[in-house]
Design a protein around this motif. Structure first.
Motif, PDB file in Angstrom:
ATOM      1  N   GLN A  25       0.815  -1.215   0.000  1.00 22.48           N
ATOM      2  CA  GLN A  25       0.000   0.000   0.000  1.00 22.48           C
ATOM      3  C   GLN A  25       0.852   1.271   0.000  1.00 22.48           C
ATOM      4  O   GLN A  25       0.556   2.216  -0.724  1.00 22.48           O
ATOM      5  N   ALA A  26       1.897   1.302   0.789  1.00 21.75           N
ATOM      6  CA  ALA A  26       2.742   2.500   0.842  1.00 21.75           C
ATOM      7  C   ALA A  26       3.344   2.805  -0.527  1.00 21.75           C
ATOM      8  O   ALA A  26       3.392   3.969  -0.947  1.00 21.75           O
ATOM      9  N   GLU A  27       3.773   1.761  -1.239  1.00 21.32           N
ATOM     10  CA  GLU A  27       4.370   1.950  -2.553  1.00 21.32           C
ATOM     11  C   GLU A  27       3.341   2.435  -3.569  1.00 21.32           C
ATOM     12  O   GLU A  27       3.614   3.338  -4.353  1.00 21.32           O
ATOM     13  N   THR A  28       2.135   1.846  -3.553  1.00 16.98           N
ATOM     14  CA  THR A  28       1.127   2.264  -4.526  1.00 16.98           C
ATOM     15  C   THR A  28       0.689   3.709  -4.285  1.00 16.98           C
ATOM     16  O   THR A  28       0.481   4.456  -5.242  1.00 16.98           O
ATOM     17  N   VAL A  29       0.592   4.100  -3.029  1.00 17.91           N
ATOM     18  CA  VAL A  29       0.230   5.489  -2.720  1.00 17.91           C
ATOM     19  C   VAL A  29       1.342   6.435  -3.162  1.00 17.91           C
ATOM     20  O   VAL A  29       1.075   7.474  -3.788  1.00 17.91           O
ATOM     21  N   LEU A  30       2.593   6.094  -2.889  1.00 17.58           N
ATOM     22  CA  LEU A  30       3.723   6.944  -3.271  1.00 17.58           C
ATOM     23  C   LEU A  30       3.788   7.132  -4.787  1.00 17.58           C
ATOM     24  O   LEU A  30       3.927   8.253  -5.286  1.00 17.58           O
ATOM     25  N   VAL A  31       3.657   6.029  -5.532  1.00 17.27           N
ATOM     26  CA  VAL A  31       3.714   6.114  -6.996  1.00 17.27           C
ATOM     27  C   VAL A  31       2.515   6.892  -7.536  1.00 17.27           C
ATOM     28  O   VAL A  31       2.650   7.722  -8.441  1.00 17.27           O
ATOM     29  N   THR A  32       1.328   6.666  -6.970  1.00 15.64           N
ATOM     30  CA  THR A  32       0.132   7.387  -7.409  1.00 15.64           C
ATOM     31  C   THR A  32       0.267   8.886  -7.159  1.00 15.64           C
ATOM     32  O   THR A  32      -0.055   9.705  -8.022  1.00 15.64           O
ATOM     33  N   GLU A  33       0.765   9.256  -5.993  1.00 14.70           N
ATOM     34  CA  GLU A  33       0.951  10.676  -5.693  1.00 14.70           C
ATOM     35  C   GLU A  33       1.993  11.301  -6.611  1.00 14.70           C
ATOM     36  O   GLU A  33       1.816  12.434  -7.080  1.00 14.70           O
ATOM     37  N   ALA A  34       3.055  10.572  -6.899  1.00 13.13           N
ATOM     38  CA  ALA A  34       4.087  11.081  -7.813  1.00 13.13           C
ATOM     39  C   ALA A  34       3.517  11.269  -9.213  1.00 13.13           C
ATOM     40  O   ALA A  34       3.779  12.281  -9.867  1.00 13.13           O
ATOM     41  N   TYR A  35       2.722  10.302  -9.666  1.00 10.97           N
ATOM     42  CA  TYR A  35       2.084  10.419 -10.983  1.00 10.97           C
ATOM     43  C   TYR A  35       1.184  11.651 -11.030  1.00 10.97           C
ATOM     44  O   TYR A  35       1.227  12.432 -11.973  1.00 10.97           O
ATOM     45  N   ASN A  36       0.358  11.804 -10.006  1.00 11.31           N
ATOM     46  CA  ASN A  36      -0.582  12.924  -9.976  1.00 11.31           C
ATOM     47  C   ASN A  36       0.156  14.271  -9.980  1.00 11.31           C
ATOM     48  O   ASN A  36      -0.214  15.191 -10.702  1.00 11.31           O
ATOM     49  N   LYS A  37       1.224  14.371  -9.191  1.00  7.28           N
ATOM     50  CA  LYS A  37       2.017  15.608  -9.161  1.00  7.28           C
ATOM     51  C   LYS A  37       2.648  15.878 -10.517  1.00  7.28           C
ATOM     52  O   LYS A  37       2.604  17.005 -11.018  1.00  7.28           O
ATOM     53  N   ALA A  38       3.245  14.848 -11.119  1.00 11.84           N
ATOM     54  CA  ALA A  38       3.909  15.022 -12.417  1.00 11.84           C
ATOM     55  C   ALA A  38       2.899  15.395 -13.502  1.00 11.84           C
ATOM     56  O   ALA A  38       3.185  16.221 -14.369  1.00 11.84           O
ATOM     57  N   HIS A  39       1.717  14.811 -13.415  1.00 13.64           N
ATOM     58  CA  HIS A  39       0.668  15.114 -14.396  1.00 13.64           C
ATOM     59  C   HIS A  39       0.306  16.599 -14.390  1.00 13.64           C
ATOM     60  O   HIS A  39      -0.007  17.170 -15.424  1.00 13.64           O
ATOM     61  N   TYR A  40       0.366  17.202 -13.222  1.00 11.03           N
ATOM     62  CA  TYR A  40       0.030  18.616 -13.097  1.00 11.03           C
ATOM     63  C   TYR A  40       1.260  19.512 -13.025  1.00 11.03           C
ATOM     64  O   TYR A  40       1.188  20.661 -12.600  1.00 11.03           O
ATOM     65  N   GLY A  41       2.402  19.003 -13.445  1.00 16.53           N
ATOM     66  CA  GLY A  41       3.591  19.826 -13.601  1.00 16.53           C
ATOM     67  C   GLY A  41       4.518  19.928 -12.415  1.00 16.53           C
ATOM     68  O   GLY A  41       5.475  20.690 -12.446  1.00 16.53           O
ATOM     69  N   GLU A  42       4.244  19.201 -11.341  1.00 15.93           N
ATOM     70  CA  GLU A  42       5.130  19.239 -10.179  1.00 15.93           C
ATOM     71  C   GLU A  42       6.116  18.081 -10.269  1.00 15.93           C
ATOM     72  O   GLU A  42       5.720  16.925 -10.311  1.00 15.93           O
ATOM     73  N   LEU A  43       7.378  18.391 -10.309  1.00 11.64           N
ATOM     74  CA  LEU A  43       8.405  17.360 -10.369  1.00 11.64           C
ATOM     75  C   LEU A  43       8.909  17.051  -8.969  1.00 11.64           C
ATOM     76  O   LEU A  43       8.717  17.851  -8.044  1.00 11.64           O
ATOM     77  N   PRO A  44       9.547  15.889  -8.786  1.00  7.74           N
ATOM     78  CA  PRO A  44      10.104  15.592  -7.457  1.00  7.74           C
ATOM     79  C   PRO A  44      11.004  16.723  -6.973  1.00  7.74           C
ATOM     80  O   PRO A  44      11.701  17.365  -7.764  1.00  7.74           O
ATOM     81  N   GLU A  45      10.954  16.966  -5.673  1.00 10.61           N
ATOM     82  CA  GLU A  45      11.697  18.068  -5.074  1.00 10.61           C
ATOM     83  C   GLU A  45      13.204  17.932  -5.242  1.00 10.61           C
ATOM     84  O   GLU A  45      13.904  18.903  -5.422  1.00 10.61           O
ATOM     85  N   ASN A  46      13.687  16.702  -5.153  1.00  5.65           N
ATOM     86  CA  ASN A  46      15.136  16.497  -5.202  1.00  5.65           C
ATOM     87  C   ASN A  46      15.434  15.063  -5.632  1.00  5.65           C
ATOM     88  O   ASN A  46      14.520  14.255  -5.827  1.00  5.65           O
ATOM     89  N   GLU A  47      16.709  14.758  -5.754  1.00  4.64           N
ATOM     90  CA  GLU A  47      17.137  13.428  -6.187  1.00  4.64           C
ATOM     91  C   GLU A  47      16.696  12.343  -5.203  1.00  4.64           C
ATOM     92  O   GLU A  47      16.324  11.236  -5.610  1.00  4.64           O
TER      93      GLU A  47
END
Length: 74
Positions: A25-47
């Motif tokens: 569950q933790a992994e699916t939530v993390l990947v889903t949140e990353a996808y959603n952020k990237a979809h709306y133009g937010e890239l990961p904060e750092n490496e």
């Protein structure tokens, strides 16, 4: 084996992902949140954040029974 409906949001799709990866569950939530952020133009904060996302996706991809695409579809 777990396609996302066009009318289904990434967060609604988490229910299907929970069936594919019930112990990740933790992994699916993390990947889903990353996808959603990237979809709306937010890239990961750092490496380090990008590495966490990549590691989570790698764990999900290596689990049997879940989707096997090389790219997250969330």
């Amino acid at each position: 084996g777990y396609p996302r409906s066009l009318s289904e949001t990434p967060y609604e799709y988490l229910a299907a992902l929970a069936k594919a990866w019930p112990d990740q569950q933790a992994e699916t939530v993390l990947v889903t949140e990353a996808y959603n952020k990237a979809h709306y133009g937010e890239l990961p904060e750092n490496e380090a954040e990008l590495q966490l996302i990549t590691d989570a996706w790698s764990r999900l991809a290596s689990e049997s029974g879940g989707p096997t695409s090389a790219e997250p579809t969330g």
